[in-house]
Design a protein around this motif. Structure first.
Motif, PDB file in Angstrom:
ATOM      1  N   ALA A 151     -10.301 -58.167  12.795  1.00 39.02           N
ATOM      2  CA  ALA A 151     -10.648 -57.131  13.765  1.00 39.02           C
ATOM      3  C   ALA A 151      -9.514 -56.117  13.882  1.00 39.02           C
ATOM      4  CB  ALA A 151     -10.956 -57.753  15.127  1.00 39.02           C
ATOM      5  N   HIS A 152      -8.274 -56.604  13.869  1.00 40.84           N
ATOM      6  CA  HIS A 152      -7.133 -55.692  13.885  1.00 40.84           C
ATOM      7  C   HIS A 152      -7.057 -54.887  12.589  1.00 40.84           C
ATOM      8  CE1 HIS A 152      -5.810 -58.214  17.266  1.00 40.84           C
ATOM      9  NE2 HIS A 152      -5.038 -57.211  17.606  1.00 40.84           N
ATOM     10  N   GLN A 153      -7.440 -55.512  11.483  1.00 43.02           N
ATOM     11  CA  GLN A 153      -7.426 -54.769  10.227  1.00 43.02           C
ATOM     12  C   GLN A 153      -8.457 -53.651  10.230  1.00 43.02           C
ATOM     13  OE1 GLN A 153      -6.606 -56.638   6.469  1.00 43.02           O
ATOM     14  NE2 GLN A 153      -6.601 -58.673   7.384  1.00 43.02           N
ATOM     15  N   LEU A 154      -9.597 -53.892  10.871  1.00 41.69           N
ATOM     16  CA  LEU A 154     -10.584 -52.822  11.005  1.00 41.69           C
ATOM     17  C   LEU A 154     -10.032 -51.697  11.868  1.00 41.69           C
ATOM     18  CD1 LEU A 154     -13.401 -51.705  10.480  1.00 41.69           C
ATOM     19  CD2 LEU A 154     -14.215 -53.006  12.459  1.00 41.69           C
ATOM     20  N   SER A 342     -12.625 -47.224   0.901  1.00 40.00           N
ATOM     21  CA  SER A 342     -11.416 -47.644   0.171  1.00 40.00           C
ATOM     22  C   SER A 342     -10.501 -48.487   1.053  1.00 40.00           C
ATOM     23  CB  SER A 342     -10.661 -46.418  -0.356  1.00 40.00           C
ATOM     24  OG  SER A 342     -10.198 -45.606   0.715  1.00 40.00           O
ATOM     25  N   GLN A 343     -10.364 -48.115   2.330  1.00 41.29           N
ATOM     26  CA  GLN A 343      -9.523 -48.885   3.235  1.00 41.29           C
ATOM     27  C   GLN A 343     -10.101 -50.271   3.504  1.00 41.29           C
ATOM     28  OE1 GLN A 343      -6.458 -48.297   4.808  1.00 41.29           O
ATOM     29  NE2 GLN A 343      -6.346 -46.689   3.265  1.00 41.29           N
ATOM     30  N   VAL A 344     -11.414 -50.340   3.661  1.00 34.92           N
ATOM     31  CA  VAL A 344     -12.060 -51.641   3.877  1.00 34.92           C
ATOM     32  C   VAL A 344     -11.878 -52.533   2.658  1.00 34.92           C
ATOM     33  CG1 VAL A 344     -14.318 -52.757   4.056  1.00 34.92           C
ATOM     34  CG2 VAL A 344     -13.723 -50.903   5.608  1.00 34.92           C
ATOM     35  N   GLU A 345     -12.058 -51.978   1.467  1.00 39.80           N
ATOM     36  CA  GLU A 345     -11.875 -52.770   0.251  1.00 39.80           C
ATOM     37  C   GLU A 345     -10.424 -53.208   0.087  1.00 39.80           C
ATOM     38  OE1 GLU A 345     -13.327 -50.277  -2.839  1.00 39.80           O
ATOM     39  OE2 GLU A 345     -15.426 -50.895  -2.570  1.00 39.80           O
ATOM     40  N   GLN A 346      -9.502 -52.335   0.445  1.00 42.00           N
ATOM     41  CA  GLN A 346      -8.090 -52.661   0.298  1.00 42.00           C
ATOM     42  C   GLN A 346      -7.656 -53.750   1.272  1.00 42.00           C
ATOM     43  OE1 GLN A 346      -5.474 -49.292   0.716  1.00 42.00           O
ATOM     44  NE2 GLN A 346      -3.622 -50.541   0.771  1.00 42.00           N
ATOM     45  N   ARG A 347      -8.132 -53.669   2.505  1.00 41.53           N
ATOM     46  CA  ARG A 347      -7.673 -54.598   3.542  1.00 41.53           C
ATOM     47  C   ARG A 347      -8.483 -55.889   3.594  1.00 41.53           C
ATOM     48  NH1 ARG A 347      -3.998 -52.185   6.802  1.00 41.53           N
ATOM     49  NH2 ARG A 347      -3.875 -49.909   6.723  1.00 41.53           N
ATOM     50  N   PHE A 348      -9.727 -55.853   3.099  1.00 44.22           N
ATOM     51  CA  PHE A 348     -10.584 -57.025   3.199  1.00 44.22           C
ATOM     52  C   PHE A 348     -10.839 -57.678   1.847  1.00 44.22           C
ATOM     53  CE2 PHE A 348     -11.329 -54.720   7.044  1.00 44.22           C
ATOM     54  CZ  PHE A 348     -11.663 -55.659   8.001  1.00 44.22           C
ATOM     55  N   SER A 349     -11.300 -56.905   0.890  1.00 45.69           N
ATOM     56  CA  SER A 349     -11.777 -57.490  -0.364  1.00 45.69           C
ATOM     57  C   SER A 349     -10.660 -58.161  -1.150  1.00 45.69           C
ATOM     58  CB  SER A 349     -12.432 -56.405  -1.226  1.00 45.69           C
ATOM     59  OG  SER A 349     -13.507 -55.807  -0.532  1.00 45.69           O
ATOM     60  N   GLN A 350      -9.417 -57.763  -0.952  1.00 44.94           N
ATOM     61  CA  GLN A 350      -8.313 -58.343  -1.699  1.00 44.94           C
ATOM     62  C   GLN A 350      -7.681 -59.544  -0.988  1.00 44.94           C
ATOM     63  OE1 GLN A 350      -5.545 -55.216  -2.690  1.00 44.94           O
ATOM     64  NE2 GLN A 350      -7.094 -53.948  -3.678  1.00 44.94           N
ATOM     65  N   SER A 351      -8.279 -59.973   0.108  1.00 48.67           N
ATOM     66  CA  SER A 351      -7.753 -61.119   0.847  1.00 48.67           C
ATOM     67  C   SER A 351      -8.072 -62.412   0.113  1.00 48.67           C
ATOM     68  CB  SER A 351      -8.357 -61.149   2.252  1.00 48.67           C
ATOM     69  OG  SER A 351      -8.051 -62.363   2.897  1.00 48.67           O
ATOM     70  N   ASP A 352      -7.083 -63.299  -0.029  1.00 48.38           N
ATOM     71  CA  ASP A 352      -7.292 -64.568  -0.727  1.00 48.38           C
ATOM     72  C   ASP A 352      -8.342 -65.422  -0.036  1.00 48.38           C
ATOM     73  OD1 ASP A 352      -5.428 -63.877  -2.618  1.00 48.38           O
ATOM     74  OD2 ASP A 352      -3.772 -64.952  -1.672  1.00 48.38           O
ATOM     75  N   HIS A 353      -8.362 -65.395   1.302  1.00 49.75           N
ATOM     76  CA  HIS A 353      -9.328 -66.213   2.033  1.00 49.75           C
ATOM     77  C   HIS A 353     -10.763 -65.767   1.750  1.00 49.75           C
ATOM     78  CE1 HIS A 353      -5.543 -66.695   4.266  1.00 49.75           C
ATOM     79  NE2 HIS A 353      -5.990 -67.892   4.556  1.00 49.75           N
ATOM     80  N   LEU A 354     -10.972 -64.466   1.700  1.00 52.19           N
ATOM     81  CA  LEU A 354     -12.316 -63.963   1.442  1.00 52.19           C
ATOM     82  C   LEU A 354     -12.712 -64.171  -0.012  1.00 52.19           C
ATOM     83  CD1 LEU A 354     -12.375 -60.659   3.542  1.00 52.19           C
ATOM     84  CD2 LEU A 354     -13.016 -62.973   4.213  1.00 52.19           C
ATOM     85  N   ILE A 355     -11.741 -64.095  -0.902  1.00 54.09           N
ATOM     86  CA  ILE A 355     -12.035 -64.344  -2.315  1.00 54.09           C
ATOM     87  C   ILE A 355     -12.440 -65.806  -2.519  1.00 54.09           C
ATOM     88  CG2 ILE A 355     -11.017 -64.470  -4.614  1.00 54.09           C
ATOM     89  CD1 ILE A 355      -9.299 -62.053  -3.865  1.00 54.09           C
ATOM     90  N   ALA A 356     -11.670 -66.723  -1.950  1.00 54.15           N
ATOM     91  CA  ALA A 356     -11.976 -68.149  -2.090  1.00 54.15           C
ATOM     92  C   ALA A 356     -13.282 -68.519  -1.403  1.00 54.15           C
ATOM     93  CB  ALA A 356     -10.830 -68.985  -1.523  1.00 54.15           C
ATOM     94  N   ALA A 357     -13.619 -67.824  -0.321  1.00 55.04           N
ATOM     95  CA  ALA A 357     -14.832 -68.137   0.428  1.00 55.04           C
ATOM     96  C   ALA A 357     -16.101 -67.829  -0.351  1.00 55.04           C
ATOM     97  CB  ALA A 357     -14.844 -67.367   1.745  1.00 55.04           C
ATOM     98  N   LYS A 358     -15.995 -67.014  -1.395  1.00 58.38           N
ATOM     99  CA  LYS A 358     -17.178 -66.718  -2.218  1.00 58.38           C
ATOM    100  C   LYS A 358     -17.710 -67.963  -2.918  1.00 58.38           C
ATOM    101  CE  LYS A 358     -15.915 -61.885  -3.106  1.00 58.38           C
ATOM    102  NZ  LYS A 358     -15.577 -60.879  -4.140  1.00 58.38           N
TER     103      LYS A 358
END
Length: 511
Positions: A151-154, A342-358
């Motif tokens: 939420a803070h990243q958003l 671009s900001q959403v992809e940079q701050r969210f999509s590159q997160s290890d937790h979100l990558i592993a959660a896939k």
């Protein structure tokens, strides 16, 4: 004194004790309630596989720095719960000082191996890689992976939008803030606007960047009434020169075609941001849920980008003087959309937790059947040491992806429940560990912020006439009232704890 008189005397003393006039007795009772609650939380933590901690800090009405600590874990009935643990008065605000405060609270629970995640905001003292809280905490809890509150990243994404490179966007948001500033703390101006809109206008919020969404919608929805209000201020007597000058400037903005086109554009964009923000604030949100919400958000923003040319061609009534050059706002709108994506992809999509959660996100399973997600598996094994058998996890996930009847839900928790209902915990043992870790990991510190609201109410009601133990007990009774009501033996345990603490004049225990 006869035996009957002695019995009456003890009864009279007992009545005096519970009249509620003694602050000492009140504090002892509250302390006993909090002690019984902590014992219940410790029992629940013992019966769960993994625990995560989230913490946040604020300054209360007495200018004391209070840090709230919240635990997140899975109950035996496979429901996710976030429990208030304690408010801690912080005197040392360094990374070491804050982490020591958290460790002191967690130490009695013995979470050495169970603590798998820690979630804070993005402040340097919390997220620093050198002596930040998350780094110091890992010295004691090596499995506690840090998650930057999404939420803070958003919020940071929106800040980046508001400070975009194009000067026209900076000017637009500066002009937008001027509307809030004009009405803030000015009851007479608010009354004039209420008269123009024929409805009651609430007190405008403080001028902060996170209110821009509300400001955009308010200005867009009441644009005609705002013009009428500014006209009233300029033409009616009784207004000072500064107010008249500011009203004239704002009315010019409401007649500026570029400003109005951008206002209409952001009145469509900001609600999409609000939807994503509200999704991130949910207690049940997990990493797969964030991935799904982000996909929907980016799709909607991309569709809006395709409509920018039509929005830029809109001519608003009464805007721009004849013959005045009108600059196209389409490139500005497109850059705003590109910046958000671009900001959403940079701050969210590159997160290890979100990558592993896939790995356990059912929306990706059709793709995983065709091509196994090896990079995601490597990321998960590297991130969480509890996943000790990589080959077994690979085999389990391969089987899971092929059996669509096991993943009918949309969340990782629904997958866990499906495995449990089909009695496949032993078959998918490593997958169960992975899902439990992902579900337990908090994505935001929203629960901490909700607890701060309770802190404010308690401090205001009691006018801050309390110590730290009473504060924790009152906060517990307010925040966890539902849990307290479900504990059938809560009151008897509180009474036993109160009676056994020390010898009292009144006789409370009978054999």
């Amino acid at each position: 004194m006869c035996e009957g008189d002695s019995r009456l005397q003890r009864h009279y003393e007992a009545q005096l004790v519970f009249k509620g006039t003694s602050s000492t007795i009140q504090n002892e009772l509250l302390d006993c309630m909090y002690e019984v609650y902590r014992e219940e939380i410790a029992k629940q933590v013992d019966n769960t596989s993994f625990v995560a901690v989230q913490a946040d800090e604020t300054t209360d009405v007495s200018c004391k720095s209070q840090m709230v600590i919240v635990l997140r874990y899975i109950m035996p009935d496979l429901t996710v719960t976030e429990r208030f643990l304690e408010f801690v008065e912080v005197k040392d605000k360094t990374g070491v000082g804050l982490s020591n405060s958290i460790k002191a609270v967690l130490e009695p629970l013995k979470l050495k191996e169970k603590l798998i995640a820690q979630t804070y905001d993005g402040a340097a003292v919390m997220s620093g890689n050198v002596r930040g809280v998350q780094t110091v905490m890992k010295e004691t809890y090596p499995n506690a992976q840090f998650v930057h509150c999404y939420a803070h990243q958003l919020n940071l994404t929106l800040q980046q939008l508001c400070s975009a490179r194009m000067s026209i966007l900076k000017v637009f948001f500066a002009d937008l803030t001027a509307f809030s500033t004009f009405f803030s703390g000015a009851p007479k101006r608010v009354a004039a606007l209420a008269e123009a809109t024929q409805r009651r206008i609430p007190r405008p919020p403080a001028v902060r960047w996170n209110f821009k969404s509300r400001t955009v919608n308010a200005v867009w929805e009441t644009r005609d009434a705002l013009l009428q209000c500014m006209k009233h201020i300029r033409e009616q007597p009784g207004w000072d020169a500064v107010t008249i000058s500011e009203a004239y400037g704002l009315s010019k903005k409401l007649r500026d075609r570029a400003f109005m086109q951008l206002l209409e554009f952001f009145s469509l964009l900001m609600p999409e941001v609000d939807v994503l923000y509200n999704t991130l604030q949910k207690r049940s949100i997990d990493a797969p849920g964030i991935n799904s919400a982000l996909c929907r958000f980016k799709e909607n923003v991309q569709k809006m980008r395709q409509k920018t040319d039509a929005l830029a061609a809109t001519a608003h009534d009464g805007t721009d003087e004849p013959g005045r050059r009108v600059s196209s706002t389409a490139p500005v709108m497109k850059e705003a959309c590109d910046t958000v994506i671009s900001q959403v992809e940079q701050r969210f999509s590159q997160s290890d937790h979100l990558i592993a959660a896939k790995l356990v996100d059912s929306s990706f399973f059709p793709q995983h059947v065709l091509s196994f997600p090896t990079p995601e598996l490597d990321c998960a094994v590297k991130l969480w040491p509890a996943l000790g058998n990589k080959e077994k996890l690979n085999s389990e996930l391969t089987t899971l992806y092929r059996h669509s009847e096991l993943h009918t839900g949309n969340t990782a928790l629904s997958l866990l429940k499906s495995i449990h209902e089909n009695n496949l915990e032993e078959t998918f043992a490593e997958t169960v560990i992975l899902v439990k870790i992902i579900v337990t990991t908090p994505m935001t510190t929203s629960e901490s912020e909700r607890n701060f609201s309770t802190l404010k109410r308690i401090k205001t009601f009691t006018r801050n006439t309390m110590g730290q133990p009473r504060l924790n007990a009152l906060a517990m009774l307010s925040i966890e009232s539902q849990l307290i009501q479900q504990l059938q033996d809560f009151i008897p345990k509180v009474i036993d704890t109160f009676c056994q603490r020390k010898d009292r004049r009144a006789a409370f225990l009978f054999k």
